[in-house]
Design an enzyme around this catalytic site. Structure first.
Site, PDB file in Angstrom:
ATOM      1  N   HIS A 115      -7.740  -4.322  -5.633  1.00 41.02           N
ATOM      2  CA  HIS A 115      -6.648  -3.533  -5.060  1.00 41.02           C
ATOM      3  C   HIS A 115      -5.992  -2.752  -6.207  1.00 41.02           C
ATOM      4  O   HIS A 115      -6.004  -3.208  -7.350  1.00 41.02           O
ATOM      5  CB  HIS A 115      -5.645  -4.523  -4.449  1.00 41.02           C
TER       6      HIS A 115
ATOM      7  N   ASP B 108      -5.803 -12.832  -8.153  1.00 43.89           N
ATOM      8  CA  ASP B 108      -4.978 -12.142  -7.160  1.00 43.89           C
ATOM      9  C   ASP B 108      -5.250 -12.821  -5.817  1.00 43.89           C
ATOM     10  O   ASP B 108      -6.302 -12.621  -5.212  1.00 43.89           O
ATOM     11  CB  ASP B 108      -5.367 -10.663  -7.139  1.00 43.89           C
TER      12      ASP B 108
ATOM     13  N   GLN C 266      -4.875 -12.089  -0.528  1.00 43.06           N
ATOM     14  CA  GLN C 266      -5.624 -12.221   0.727  1.00 43.06           C
ATOM     15  C   GLN C 266      -6.271 -13.596   0.896  1.00 43.06           C
ATOM     16  O   GLN C 266      -6.997 -13.822   1.866  1.00 43.06           O
ATOM     17  CB  GLN C 266      -6.716 -11.135   0.804  1.00 43.06           C
TER      18      GLN C 266
ATOM     19  N   LYS D 165       2.342 -11.750   3.568  1.00 42.15           N
ATOM     20  CA  LYS D 165       0.985 -11.831   4.107  1.00 42.15           C
ATOM     21  C   LYS D 165       0.686 -13.225   4.664  1.00 42.15           C
ATOM     22  O   LYS D 165      -0.373 -13.481   5.201  1.00 42.15           O
ATOM     23  CB  LYS D 165      -0.033 -11.455   3.032  1.00 42.15           C
TER      24      LYS D 165
ATOM     25  N   CYS E 190      -5.906   1.080  -0.544  1.00 42.13           N
ATOM     26  CA  CYS E 190      -5.484   0.863  -1.940  1.00 42.13           C
ATOM     27  C   CYS E 190      -6.616   0.334  -2.787  1.00 42.13           C
ATOM     28  O   CYS E 190      -6.413  -0.534  -3.657  1.00 42.13           O
ATOM     29  CB  CYS E 190      -4.284  -0.084  -2.030  1.00 42.13           C
TER      30      CYS E 190
HETATM   31  N1  PMP Z   1      -3.889  -7.534  -3.899  1.00 47.05           N
HETATM   32  C1  PMP Z   1      -4.541  -7.515  -2.735  1.00 47.05           C
HETATM   33  C2  PMP Z   1      -5.953  -8.016  -2.674  1.00 47.05           C
HETATM   34  C3  PMP Z   1      -3.893  -7.036  -1.604  1.00 47.05           C
HETATM   35  O1  PMP Z   1      -4.525  -7.007  -0.425  1.00 47.05           O
HETATM   36  C4  PMP Z   1      -2.546  -6.589  -1.694  1.00 47.05           C
HETATM   37  C5  PMP Z   1      -1.807  -6.059  -0.484  1.00 47.05           C
HETATM   38  N2  PMP Z   1      -2.533  -5.214   0.339  1.00 47.05           N
HETATM   39  C6  PMP Z   1      -1.924  -6.647  -2.931  1.00 47.05           C
HETATM   40  C7  PMP Z   1      -2.627  -7.128  -4.004  1.00 47.05           C
HETATM   41  C8  PMP Z   1      -0.518  -6.200  -3.119  1.00 47.05           C
HETATM   42  O2  PMP Z   1       0.357  -7.026  -2.433  1.00 47.05           O
HETATM   43  P1  PMP Z   1       1.899  -6.631  -2.273  1.00 47.05           P
HETATM   44  O3  PMP Z   1       1.909  -5.236  -1.746  1.00 47.05           O
HETATM   45  O4  PMP Z   1       2.422  -7.621  -1.307  1.00 47.05           O
HETATM   46  O5  PMP Z   1       2.517  -6.725  -3.619  1.00 47.05           O
END
Ligand code: PMP
Length: 402
Positions: A120, A197, A200, A223, A361
């Protein structure tokens, strides 16, 4: 069981465009059960006070809730101590914190970090900012066409200059569940720490940071059925002790003078300013809610639902799925014929079906896949086979129009 769970989420009863809402955008954010929202409202109405500094009754009660939430998080991911649980605004801030503080202490020009093709943006850009500041190099683990990391290629990326590995546990586009235990073991053989990270993964599979031997682990409350604006950075105490604060201000200090300031103990060293103490309560209630259902049960239900959805989607002529890893979470990215992902998403929306469209993203991953974006259906424990059927019928209807 599923009816009872659905009844806990008031938003699932609503309609959009006069049709029942079918919410399939859970990787972006999950809906909130009534217990979470009620706990937030209750705390504002009956306990609200700033934490850690007041001698008065309310402040102590609010502090107990806030620090109790830290304990709940510690238990949820099986951290060794609450000192290792730093509250942040979310995964993004957790990674930025580490990029800054770890980068300050341990990285200099010419050093290297390893990430992967499926990251991401929030696990790419903070390292690029660090690269611009310090002149470090970013190496990238490639993937195969199923969307799995090439572990043999990963082994080859290490050098004497490698200082950190940072990879997603689960891809938000492909759904791939990466073999993070193996990734961590390989890094440790090279004496390199690892940040995972977990944005997910934590909502969908049981995570035990000690069993994984992860050095750092990040995730977001929103999430996993908790409120927005709160998240966690787990870090082994020896690492958190060794790196400097990320931001300065109240809470993170022990003593301040104009000549010299000393910093607070862990985890407060990394929590400058008034924390989101209501958010932490909401997160703890969400984690308790998930624990009561059982992450194993959630994972098994979502696995079966994903298997069913994949099989049904494949009936659709011209539908291509991106991400067919052997070990996969409840995220399904796809395209149909030459229908633009945005058009498909917009028309599904008119049928009451909320999916995500675009690059999610993860633009470098899109480049690797040779596409601009996908439609993504991401399933959660409250989704049903009937909703999957509606998605399939919806896609067929849209495809006929083209
Ligand atoms: N890493 C991953 C794999 C994600 O899916 C996301 C959110 N889509 C993020 C990081 C960022 O999370 P947040 O926007 O809650 O900071």
């Amino acid at each position: 069981m599923i009816d009872k769970i659905r009844a806990d989420f008031p938003i699932l009863q609503r309609e959009v465009y006069g049709k029942p809402l079918i919410y399939l955008d859970n990787s972006a954010t999950t809906q909130k059960p009534r217990v979470v929202v009620d706990a937030i409202v209750d705390e504002y109405y009956s306990v609200n006070a700033n934490v850690h500094r007041g001698v008065h009754f309310l402040s102590q009660q609010a502090t107990n809730l806030h620090e109790g939430a830290r304990k709940t998080v510690q238990k949820f991911i099986n951290a060794a101590s609450t000192n290792e649980i730093v509250f942040t605004r979310g995964t993004t801030e957790s990674i930025n914190l580490l990029a800054f503080s770890f980068g300050e202490e341990f990285m200099k020009e010419g050093d290297e970090i390893i990430i992967s093709t499926m990251e991401h943006h929030s696990n790419i850009v903070p390292w690029q900012l660090l690269a611009a500041r310090k002149g470090i190099a970013i190496k990238v683990i490639p993937i195969n066409d199923k969307g799995e990391l090439l572990i043999d290629e990963y082994r080859k990326l290490f050098s004497e200059r490698t200082k950190l590995v940072s990879v997603a546990h689960v891809s938000n586009v492909l759904g791939t569940i990466n073999p993070v235990k193996e990734i961590i073991d390989i890094a440790h053989t090279n004496d390199v720490p690892v940040l995972i990270d977990g944005a997910q993964s934590v909502p969908h599979i049981p995570v035990d940071v000690q069993a994984l031997d992860a050095d750092f682990y990040a995730f977001s409350s929103h999430k996993i059925y908790g409120p927005t604006g709160i998240g966690v950075l787990y870090g082994k105490e020896k690492w958190l002790d060794a790196i400097p604060p990320y931001q300065g201000g109240g809470e993170m200090i022990q003593h301040v003078s104009f000549e010299r300031t000393t910093f607070n103990e862990l985890p407060f060293k990394f929590e400058a300013g008034t924390p989101d103490y209501i958010g932490t309560t909401g997160l703890a209630i969400a984690l308790d809610y998930v624990s009561a259902i059982g992450l194993e049960n959630i994972a098994a239900y979502e696995h079966e639902l994903t298997r069913y959805a994949t099989q049904r989607l494949k009936e659709i002529e011209g539908l291509r799925i991106y991400g067919e890893a052997d070990n996969k979470s409840s995220v399904i990215s796809f395209l149909v014929g030459d229908i633009h992902h945005f058009d498909l998403g917009t028309l599904l929306d008119r049928l009451g079906i909320a999916v995500r469209t675009g690059h999610h993203c993860a633009q470098p991953l899109m480049q690797r896949l040779g596409i601009e974006g996908t439609v993504r259906a991401s399933l959660a424990m409250y989704n049903t086979k009937e909703e999957v059927d509606a998605l399939v019928e919806g896609i067929k209807r849209v495809a006929k129009m083209f």
